[in-house]
Design a protein around this motif. Structure first.
Motif, PDB file in Angstrom:
ATOM      1  N   ILE A  13      57.794  29.339  44.418  1.00 32.10           N
ATOM      2  CA  ILE A  13      58.270  30.406  43.533  1.00 32.10           C
ATOM      3  C   ILE A  13      57.113  31.016  42.755  1.00 32.10           C
ATOM      4  CG2 ILE A  13      59.787  30.969  41.609  1.00 32.10           C
ATOM      5  CD1 ILE A  13      61.256  30.343  44.187  1.00 32.10           C
ATOM      6  N   ARG A  14      56.249  30.169  42.208  1.00 27.33           N
ATOM      7  CA  ARG A  14      55.102  30.675  41.445  1.00 27.33           C
ATOM      8  C   ARG A  14      54.125  31.413  42.356  1.00 27.33           C
ATOM      9  NH1 ARG A  14      52.092  26.211  38.191  1.00 27.33           N
ATOM     10  NH2 ARG A  14      51.444  25.606  40.286  1.00 27.33           N
ATOM     11  N   VAL A  15      53.918  30.900  43.553  1.00 16.60           N
ATOM     12  CA  VAL A  15      53.021  31.560  44.507  1.00 16.60           C
ATOM     13  C   VAL A  15      53.549  32.944  44.870  1.00 16.60           C
ATOM     14  CG1 VAL A  15      52.207  31.481  46.888  1.00 16.60           C
ATOM     15  CG2 VAL A  15      52.038  29.446  45.451  1.00 16.60           C
ATOM     16  N   LEU A  16      54.849  33.044  45.116  1.00  8.64           N
ATOM     17  CA  LEU A  16      55.447  34.335  45.441  1.00  8.64           C
ATOM     18  C   LEU A  16      55.348  35.296  44.258  1.00  8.64           C
ATOM     19  CD1 LEU A  16      58.651  33.310  47.438  1.00  8.64           C
ATOM     20  CD2 LEU A  16      56.626  34.478  48.327  1.00  8.64           C
ATOM     21  N   ALA A  17      55.548  34.780  43.043  1.00  9.64           N
ATOM     22  CA  ALA A  17      55.449  35.625  41.849  1.00  9.64           C
ATOM     23  C   ALA A  17      54.025  36.156  41.682  1.00  9.64           C
ATOM     24  CB  ALA A  17      55.880  34.838  40.613  1.00  9.64           C
ATOM     25  N   ASN A  18      53.031  35.282  41.888  1.00 13.16           N
ATOM     26  CA  ASN A  18      51.636  35.719  41.795  1.00 13.16           C
ATOM     27  C   ASN A  18      51.320  36.803  42.828  1.00 13.16           C
ATOM     28  OD1 ASN A  18      51.225  33.832  39.783  1.00 13.16           O
ATOM     29  ND2 ASN A  18      50.282  32.313  41.132  1.00 13.16           N
ATOM     30  N   THR A  19      51.756  36.558  44.058  1.00 11.41           N
ATOM     31  CA  THR A  19      51.476  37.505  45.136  1.00 11.41           C
ATOM     32  C   THR A  19      52.177  38.829  44.888  1.00 11.41           C
ATOM     33  OG1 THR A  19      51.412  35.586  46.624  1.00 11.41           O
ATOM     34  CG2 THR A  19      51.411  37.771  47.630  1.00 11.41           C
ATOM     35  N   LEU A  20      53.409  38.768  44.427  1.00  6.79           N
ATOM     36  CA  LEU A  20      54.160  39.988  44.160  1.00  6.79           C
ATOM     37  C   LEU A  20      53.514  40.800  43.046  1.00  6.79           C
ATOM     38  CD1 LEU A  20      56.746  41.391  45.146  1.00  6.79           C
ATOM     39  CD2 LEU A  20      57.959  40.298  43.262  1.00  6.79           C
ATOM     40  N   PHE A  21      53.071  40.126  41.988  1.00  2.59           N
ATOM     41  CA  PHE A  21      52.421  40.835  40.880  1.00  2.59           C
ATOM     42  C   PHE A  21      51.138  41.514  41.342  1.00  2.59           C
ATOM     43  CE2 PHE A  21      49.057  40.692  37.647  1.00  2.59           C
ATOM     44  CZ  PHE A  21      49.586  41.558  36.709  1.00  2.59           C
ATOM     45  N   VAL A  22      50.296  40.775  42.060  1.00  4.77           N
ATOM     46  CA  VAL A  22      49.027  41.333  42.519  1.00  4.77           C
ATOM     47  C   VAL A  22      49.266  42.508  43.472  1.00  4.77           C
ATOM     48  CG1 VAL A  22      46.968  40.870  43.911  1.00  4.77           C
ATOM     49  CG2 VAL A  22      47.716  39.211  42.205  1.00  4.77           C
ATOM     50  N   SER A  23      50.218  42.351  44.380  1.00  5.96           N
ATOM     51  CA  SER A  23      50.474  43.388  45.380  1.00  5.96           C
ATOM     52  C   SER A  23      51.019  44.661  44.738  1.00  5.96           C
ATOM     53  CB  SER A  23      51.452  42.871  46.434  1.00  5.96           C
ATOM     54  OG  SER A  23      50.936  41.722  47.079  1.00  5.96           O
ATOM     55  N   ILE A  24      51.977  44.509  43.829  1.00  4.96           N
ATOM     56  CA  ILE A  24      52.561  45.687  43.176  1.00  4.96           C
ATOM     57  C   ILE A  24      51.527  46.377  42.296  1.00  4.96           C
ATOM     58  CG2 ILE A  24      54.264  46.452  41.488  1.00  4.96           C
ATOM     59  CD1 ILE A  24      56.176  44.375  42.563  1.00  4.96           C
ATOM     60  N   ALA A  25      50.782  45.587  41.506  1.00  2.59           N
ATOM     61  CA  ALA A  25      49.780  46.174  40.620  1.00  2.59           C
ATOM     62  C   ALA A  25      48.694  46.887  41.416  1.00  2.59           C
ATOM     63  CB  ALA A  25      49.164  45.085  39.735  1.00  2.59           C
ATOM     64  N   ALA A  26      48.182  46.249  42.467  1.00  2.84           N
ATOM     65  CA  ALA A  26      47.132  46.860  43.273  1.00  2.84           C
ATOM     66  C   ALA A  26      47.634  48.134  43.949  1.00  2.84           C
ATOM     67  CB  ALA A  26      46.633  45.866  44.324  1.00  2.84           C
ATOM     68  N   LYS A  38      40.346  30.325  41.433  1.00  5.06           N
ATOM     69  CA  LYS A  38      39.974  28.918  41.496  1.00  5.06           C
ATOM     70  C   LYS A  38      41.124  27.988  41.107  1.00  5.06           C
ATOM     71  CE  LYS A  38      35.884  30.490  42.389  1.00  5.06           C
ATOM     72  NZ  LYS A  38      35.375  30.478  43.778  1.00  5.06           N
ATOM     73  N   SER A  39      41.972  28.408  40.189  1.00  2.34           N
ATOM     74  CA  SER A  39      43.054  27.557  39.703  1.00  2.34           C
ATOM     75  C   SER A  39      44.243  27.612  40.652  1.00  2.34           C
ATOM     76  CB  SER A  39      43.499  28.001  38.301  1.00  2.34           C
ATOM     77  OG  SER A  39      42.393  28.014  37.413  1.00  2.34           O
ATOM     78  N   PRO A  40      44.787  26.460  41.054  1.00  2.00           N
ATOM     79  CA  PRO A  40      45.942  26.445  41.964  1.00  2.00           C
ATOM     80  C   PRO A  40      47.156  27.195  41.422  1.00  2.00           C
ATOM     81  CG  PRO A  40      44.917  24.274  41.871  1.00  2.00           C
ATOM     82  CD  PRO A  40      44.268  25.105  40.802  1.00  2.00           C
ATOM     83  N   GLU A  41      47.321  27.226  40.095  1.00  2.90           N
ATOM     84  CA  GLU A  41      48.483  27.917  39.540  1.00  2.90           C
ATOM     85  C   GLU A  41      48.385  29.435  39.670  1.00  2.90           C
ATOM     86  OE1 GLU A  41      45.679  26.882  36.101  1.00  2.90           O
ATOM     87  OE2 GLU A  41      46.548  25.877  37.856  1.00  2.90           O
ATOM     88  N   LYS A  42      47.203  29.949  40.080  1.00  5.06           N
ATOM     89  CA  LYS A  42      47.039  31.389  40.277  1.00  5.06           C
ATOM     90  C   LYS A  42      46.941  31.767  41.753  1.00  5.06           C
ATOM     91  CE  LYS A  42      44.770  32.082  35.823  1.00  5.06           C
ATOM     92  NZ  LYS A  42      43.536  32.521  35.117  1.00  5.06           N
ATOM     93  N   TRP A  43      47.143  30.806  42.626  1.00  5.95           N
ATOM     94  CA  TRP A  43      47.034  31.080  44.053  1.00  5.95           C
ATOM     95  C   TRP A  43      48.062  32.097  44.518  1.00  5.95           C
ATOM     96  CZ3 TRP A  43      46.293  25.576  46.591  1.00  5.95           C
ATOM     97  CH2 TRP A  43      44.963  25.171  46.364  1.00  5.95           C
ATOM     98  N   THR A  44      47.667  32.858  45.527  1.00  3.63           N
ATOM     99  CA  THR A  44      48.595  33.757  46.212  1.00  3.63           C
ATOM    100  C   THR A  44      49.082  33.089  47.493  1.00  3.63           C
ATOM    101  OG1 THR A  44      46.765  34.862  47.345  1.00  3.63           O
ATOM    102  CG2 THR A  44      47.503  35.818  45.252  1.00  3.63           C
ATOM    103  N   ILE A  45      49.940  33.777  48.231  1.00  2.00           N
ATOM    104  CA  ILE A  45      50.596  33.166  49.379  1.00  2.00           C
ATOM    105  C   ILE A  45      49.603  32.751  50.456  1.00  2.00           C
ATOM    106  CG2 ILE A  45      51.018  35.387  50.507  1.00  2.00           C
ATOM    107  CD1 ILE A  45      53.444  32.423  50.477  1.00  2.00           C
ATOM    108  N   THR A  46      48.553  33.524  50.653  1.00  8.18           N
ATOM    109  CA  THR A  46      47.587  33.190  51.704  1.00  8.18           C
ATOM    110  C   THR A  46      46.832  31.905  51.384  1.00  8.18           C
ATOM    111  OG1 THR A  46      46.042  34.723  50.618  1.00  8.18           O
ATOM    112  CG2 THR A  46      47.286  35.556  52.512  1.00  8.18           C
ATOM    113  N   LEU A  47      46.463  31.720  50.134  1.00  5.75           N
ATOM    114  CA  LEU A  47      45.784  30.478  49.746  1.00  5.75           C
ATOM    115  C   LEU A  47      46.737  29.295  49.824  1.00  5.75           C
ATOM    116  CD1 LEU A  47      43.541  31.505  46.708  1.00  5.75           C
ATOM    117  CD2 LEU A  47      42.933  31.282  49.116  1.00  5.75           C
ATOM    118  N   ALA A  48      47.998  29.503  49.451  1.00  4.99           N
ATOM    119  CA  ALA A  48      48.968  28.422  49.514  1.00  4.99           C
ATOM    120  C   ALA A  48      49.183  27.970  50.958  1.00  4.99           C
ATOM    121  CB  ALA A  48      50.289  28.865  48.891  1.00  4.99           C
TER     122      ALA A  48
END
Length: 277
Positions: free
Chosen positions: A69-82, A218-228
């Motif tokens: 869930i956190r990975v998807l949230a990170n990826t979604l935020f980065v993708s929408i913002a970018a 670097k922090s696992p809590e900020k990983w996106t889907i590809t890193l996960a």
């Protein structure tokens, strides 16, 4: 009169297209199948497209232990913002090159196009040094800001906006609109099909980006889907194939939904952009 030659040609053409489509979709079908397999069955012989013992264990694992869930949230935020930032600045740059005259315009536009042939690997180290100087390492900013005004997007919108009548813009100026007001209230609504099509490309590029997150996060809590997905590689060469495929299937769902929702606008934008260019 029945044209048998035309029927034969169409039959062969559609058969070839269907065959190519099936060939292209096979990896996705295999990925879906593997996501329901146990680790021991992944490399079973003979290969089985339908799992012998289907299981949801892989999906349960990624949601309970892989912070899906956190990975998807990170990826979604980065993708929408970018995507939003890139659309705004590329459209603004395209508007400037299409509708304004200034010294060195042609040379600057030629230089902009020339940057498209520079390999991304060449810019990797300088960009990293800049991001480190800004203190943006282990943040989402390096995944959003550096590509905000990419050359392809500016070129795309410049070609798109060039076909808009200057009289329409002059009418806005007569009504007292500022140049940015003209861009915001006149240009953007007209080029919305192109923004949709290019926005989908930007979104998919940001969603599937692997090298950027690998370098900066670097922090696992900020990983996106590809890193996960990449993290599901254990020691001694052990790869959790079922879990990787399950996470890949989940990562694919948002892209499929977005494409299906905006499919018509995507085709219209690409077609209109080709005609206008």
């Amino acid at each position: 009169m029945i044209n048998f030659k035309k029927i034969l040609v169409n039959t062969l053409l559609y058969s070839m297209l269907i065959g190519i489509s099936l060939f292209m979709i096979l990896p996705f079908v295999w990925m879906l199948s593997t996501s329901f397999k146990l680790q021991a069955d992944v490399f079973g012989y003979p290969p089985a497209l339908i799992p012998k013992s289907p299981t949801l264990k892989n999906y349960i694992y990624i949601f309970q232990n892989a912070n899906m869930i956190r990975v998807l949230a990170n990826t979604l935020f980065v993708s929408i913002a970018a995507t939003l930032v890139s659309l705004f600045f590329t459209a603004l740059g395209g508007y400037g090159f299409a509708k304004f005259e200034f010294p060195g315009k042609k040379a600057l536009f030629a230089f902009l196009l020339a940057t498209m042939v520079i390999p991304g690997a060449v810019m990797m180290v300088p960009t990293f040094v800049l991001m480190r100087t800004f203190g943006w390492i282990d943040t989402f900013w390096p995944l959003i800001i550096p590509g905000a005004a990419n050359a392809f997007g500016i070129f795309f919108f410049r070609q798109y906006i060039s076909s808009i009548s200057d009289e329409l813009l002059d009418a806005g100026r007569i009504d007292g609109a500022s140049e940015f007001g003209i861009f915001w209230r006149i240009i953007l609504p007209i080029i919305s099909p192109g923004m949709t099509s290019l926005g989908l490309l930007f979104f998919m590029g940001a969603w599937n980006n692997y090298l950027g997150p690998l370098i900066y996060l670097k922090s696992p809590e900020k990983w996106t889907i590809t890193l996960a997905i990449n993290s599901l590689i254990g020691g001694a060469g052990l790869t959790y194939w079922g879990e990787q495929m399950a996470m890949s299937v989940v990562s694919l769902i948002p892209l499929v939904i977005i494409f299906l929702v905006f499919q018509r606008q995507f085709v219209e934008g690409i077609t209109a952009g080709a005609v206008k260019g």
